[in-house]
Motif scaffolding. Structure first.
Motif, PDB file in Angstrom:
ATOM      1  N   GLU A  16       0.815  -1.203   0.000  1.00 49.68           N
ATOM      2  CA  GLU A  16       0.000   0.000   0.000  1.00 49.68           C
ATOM      3  C   GLU A  16       0.854   1.260   0.000  1.00 49.68           C
ATOM      4  O   GLU A  16       0.461   2.273  -0.544  1.00 49.68           O
ATOM      5  CB  GLU A  16      -0.921  -0.004   1.224  1.00 49.68           C
ATOM      6  CG  GLU A  16      -2.040  -1.015   1.119  1.00 49.68           C
ATOM      7  CD  GLU A  16      -2.885  -1.048   2.372  1.00 49.68           C
ATOM      8  OE1 GLU A  16      -2.860  -0.067   3.143  1.00 49.68           O
ATOM      9  OE2 GLU A  16      -3.571  -2.053   2.578  1.00 49.68           O
ATOM     10  N   LYS A  17       2.019   1.203   0.593  1.00 49.29           N
ATOM     11  CA  LYS A  17       2.875   2.380   0.704  1.00 49.29           C
ATOM     12  C   LYS A  17       3.643   2.668  -0.577  1.00 49.29           C
ATOM     13  O   LYS A  17       4.097   3.770  -0.783  1.00 49.29           O
ATOM     14  CB  LYS A  17       3.855   2.212   1.867  1.00 49.29           C
ATOM     15  CG  LYS A  17       3.172   2.234   3.211  1.00 49.29           C
ATOM     16  CD  LYS A  17       4.161   2.069   4.321  1.00 49.29           C
ATOM     17  CE  LYS A  17       3.445   2.009   5.660  1.00 49.29           C
ATOM     18  NZ  LYS A  17       4.366   1.773   6.759  1.00 49.29           N
ATOM     19  N   LYS A  18       3.808   1.675  -1.443  1.00 52.53           N
ATOM     20  CA  LYS A  18       4.562   1.870  -2.677  1.00 52.53           C
ATOM     21  C   LYS A  18       3.681   2.569  -3.706  1.00 52.53           C
ATOM     22  O   LYS A  18       2.586   2.138  -4.013  1.00 52.53           O
ATOM     23  CB  LYS A  18       5.041   0.534  -3.245  1.00 52.53           C
ATOM     24  CG  LYS A  18       6.079  -0.131  -2.386  1.00 52.53           C
ATOM     25  CD  LYS A  18       6.521  -1.436  -2.996  1.00 52.53           C
ATOM     26  CE  LYS A  18       7.523  -2.111  -2.089  1.00 52.53           C
ATOM     27  NZ  LYS A  18       7.892  -3.424  -2.595  1.00 52.53           N
ATOM     28  N   PHE A  19       4.193   3.664  -4.216  1.00 48.91           N
ATOM     29  CA  PHE A  19       3.479   4.414  -5.243  1.00 48.91           C
ATOM     30  C   PHE A  19       4.442   4.725  -6.378  1.00 48.91           C
ATOM     31  O   PHE A  19       5.522   5.267  -6.145  1.00 48.91           O
ATOM     32  CB  PHE A  19       2.919   5.721  -4.674  1.00 48.91           C
ATOM     33  CG  PHE A  19       2.322   6.605  -5.729  1.00 48.91           C
ATOM     34  CD1 PHE A  19       1.092   6.309  -6.280  1.00 48.91           C
ATOM     35  CD2 PHE A  19       2.998   7.720  -6.185  1.00 48.91           C
ATOM     36  CE1 PHE A  19       0.537   7.112  -7.258  1.00 48.91           C
ATOM     37  CE2 PHE A  19       2.456   8.531  -7.164  1.00 48.91           C
ATOM     38  CZ  PHE A  19       1.220   8.231  -7.703  1.00 48.91           C
ATOM     39  N   THR A  20       4.052   4.368  -7.568  1.00 50.22           N
ATOM     40  CA  THR A  20       4.857   4.675  -8.741  1.00 50.22           C
ATOM     41  C   THR A  20       4.054   5.618  -9.624  1.00 50.22           C
ATOM     42  O   THR A  20       2.979   5.252 -10.101  1.00 50.22           O
ATOM     43  CB  THR A  20       5.188   3.377  -9.515  1.00 50.22           C
ATOM     44  OG1 THR A  20       5.814   2.469  -8.631  1.00 50.22           O
ATOM     45  CG2 THR A  20       6.092   3.679 -10.685  1.00 50.22           C
ATOM     46  N   PRO A  21       4.543   6.830  -9.829  1.00 48.33           N
ATOM     47  CA  PRO A  21       3.796   7.769 -10.672  1.00 48.33           C
ATOM     48  C   PRO A  21       3.793   7.309 -12.131  1.00 48.33           C
ATOM     49  O   PRO A  21       4.696   6.606 -12.573  1.00 48.33           O
ATOM     50  CB  PRO A  21       4.559   9.087 -10.513  1.00 48.33           C
ATOM     51  CG  PRO A  21       5.918   8.696 -10.052  1.00 48.33           C
ATOM     52  CD  PRO A  21       5.778   7.397  -9.322  1.00 48.33           C
ATOM     53  N   ALA A  22       2.793   7.714 -12.851  1.00 45.69           N
ATOM     54  CA  ALA A  22       2.671   7.365 -14.267  1.00 45.69           C
ATOM     55  C   ALA A  22       3.765   8.056 -15.071  1.00 45.69           C
ATOM     56  O   ALA A  22       4.142   9.184 -14.781  1.00 45.69           O
ATOM     57  CB  ALA A  22       1.308   7.779 -14.785  1.00 45.69           C
ATOM     58  N   LYS A  23       4.285   7.346 -16.068  1.00 46.70           N
ATOM     59  CA  LYS A  23       5.306   7.940 -16.929  1.00 46.70           C
ATOM     60  C   LYS A  23       4.683   9.023 -17.806  1.00 46.70           C
ATOM     61  O   LYS A  23       5.252  10.075 -18.027  1.00 46.70           O
ATOM     62  CB  LYS A  23       5.944   6.853 -17.792  1.00 46.70           C
ATOM     63  CG  LYS A  23       7.087   7.362 -18.643  1.00 46.70           C
ATOM     64  CD  LYS A  23       7.770   6.247 -19.380  1.00 46.70           C
ATOM     65  CE  LYS A  23       8.897   6.788 -20.240  1.00 46.70           C
ATOM     66  NZ  LYS A  23       9.540   5.763 -21.016  1.00 46.70           N
ATOM     67  N   TYR A  24       3.505   8.738 -18.338  1.00 43.27           N
ATOM     68  CA  TYR A  24       2.802   9.705 -19.178  1.00 43.27           C
ATOM     69  C   TYR A  24       1.415   9.932 -18.599  1.00 43.27           C
ATOM     70  O   TYR A  24       0.778   9.006 -18.138  1.00 43.27           O
ATOM     71  CB  TYR A  24       2.623   9.174 -20.612  1.00 43.27           C
ATOM     72  CG  TYR A  24       3.905   8.909 -21.328  1.00 43.27           C
ATOM     73  CD1 TYR A  24       4.661   9.958 -21.830  1.00 43.27           C
ATOM     74  CD2 TYR A  24       4.369   7.616 -21.519  1.00 43.27           C
ATOM     75  CE1 TYR A  24       5.842   9.723 -22.499  1.00 43.27           C
ATOM     76  CE2 TYR A  24       5.554   7.371 -22.181  1.00 43.27           C
ATOM     77  CZ  TYR A  24       6.274   8.428 -22.671  1.00 43.27           C
ATOM     78  OH  TYR A  24       7.440   8.200 -23.338  1.00 43.27           O
ATOM     79  N   ILE A  25       0.976  11.155 -18.650  1.00 44.11           N
ATOM     80  CA  ILE A  25      -0.391  11.468 -18.264  1.00 44.11           C
ATOM     81  C   ILE A  25      -1.050  12.064 -19.496  1.00 44.11           C
ATOM     82  O   ILE A  25      -0.633  13.106 -19.988  1.00 44.11           O
ATOM     83  CB  ILE A  25      -0.445  12.456 -17.086  1.00 44.11           C
ATOM     84  CG1 ILE A  25       0.229  11.840 -15.867  1.00 44.11           C
ATOM     85  CG2 ILE A  25      -1.892  12.832 -16.774  1.00 44.11           C
ATOM     86  CD1 ILE A  25       0.356  12.773 -14.688  1.00 44.11           C
ATOM     87  N   ASN A  26      -2.034  11.377 -20.009  1.00 41.14           N
ATOM     88  CA  ASN A  26      -2.708  11.835 -21.215  1.00 41.14           C
ATOM     89  C   ASN A  26      -4.054  12.438 -20.863  1.00 41.14           C
ATOM     90  O   ASN A  26      -4.844  11.834 -20.133  1.00 41.14           O
ATOM     91  CB  ASN A  26      -2.915  10.664 -22.188  1.00 41.14           C
ATOM     92  CG  ASN A  26      -1.621  10.255 -22.831  1.00 41.14           C
ATOM     93  OD1 ASN A  26      -0.906  11.101 -23.342  1.00 41.14           O
ATOM     94  ND2 ASN A  26      -1.308   8.978 -22.799  1.00 41.14           N
ATOM     95  N   SER A  27      -4.287  13.605 -21.398  1.00 44.83           N
ATOM     96  CA  SER A  27      -5.591  14.217 -21.204  1.00 44.83           C
ATOM     97  C   SER A  27      -6.574  13.562 -22.168  1.00 44.83           C
ATOM     98  O   SER A  27      -6.198  13.142 -23.258  1.00 44.83           O
ATOM     99  CB  SER A  27      -5.512  15.718 -21.450  1.00 44.83           C
ATOM    100  OG  SER A  27      -5.038  15.962 -22.752  1.00 44.83           O
TER     101      SER A  27
END
Length: 122
Positions: A16-27
C-alpha cells in the motif's frame, strides 16, 4: 499460523505504501480538442518541406557505414523530401534544435491512421 498472518499483513502494508507515478499522463479528447487529428509541429515541418522542394526538390542525405570509416566519406545521395515522425513533443523539439526541421510528433500514446494521413499530406 499466526506468523504467516503477520507476514501477510506486513506485505499488504508494504504494497500500500509503494506508489509509482505514471510515466505519461494523457488528457482525454474533448469536443474542442481531438488528439488523433493533430500532429505537433506540423506547420513548421510543412514549411521546411516546402523550402526543400523550392530550393532543389530533393534533400541531401548522408549515410555512414563501416566501409566508409576507412575512406572517411559517408555515402551521400539525393532523397525526396519526407516528414520524420517521432514519439513525443520533446523529441520533435530536440531534432528541430539540431537542424532537422521536417519533424512532427504524434499526439497521445499511439499513432492512429488519421495522423498518418495528415503526415502524408504534409
Amino acid at each position: 499460523t499466526d506468523d504467516n498472518a503477520k507476514n501477510n499483513a506486513k506485505n499488504d502494508n508494504n504494497n500500500e505504501k509503494k506508489f509509482t507515478p505514471a510515466k505519461y499522463i494523457n488528457s482525454p479528447d474533448s469536443l474542442v480538442f481531438n488528439k488523433k487529428n493533430v500532429l505537433y509541429n506540423r506547420h513548421l515541418a510543412k514549411r521546411a518541406l516546402d523550402e526543400i522542394s523550392l530550393n532543389k526538390g530533393k534533400s541531401r542525405v548522408s549515410v555512414a557505414t563501416k566501409m566508409d570509416e576507412e575512406k572517411k566519406d559517408p555515402i551521400t545521395f539525393d532523397a525526396p523530401p519526407a516528414v520524420v515522425i517521432v514519439e513525443g513533443y520533446f523529441d520533435a523539439i530536440a531534432l528541430a534544435n539540431v537542424g532537422v526541421k521536417n519533424v512532427v510528433a504524434s499526439m497521445g500514446t499511439a499513432l492512429p491512421l488519421e495522423q498518418l494521413r495528415i503526415a502524408a499530406e504534409t
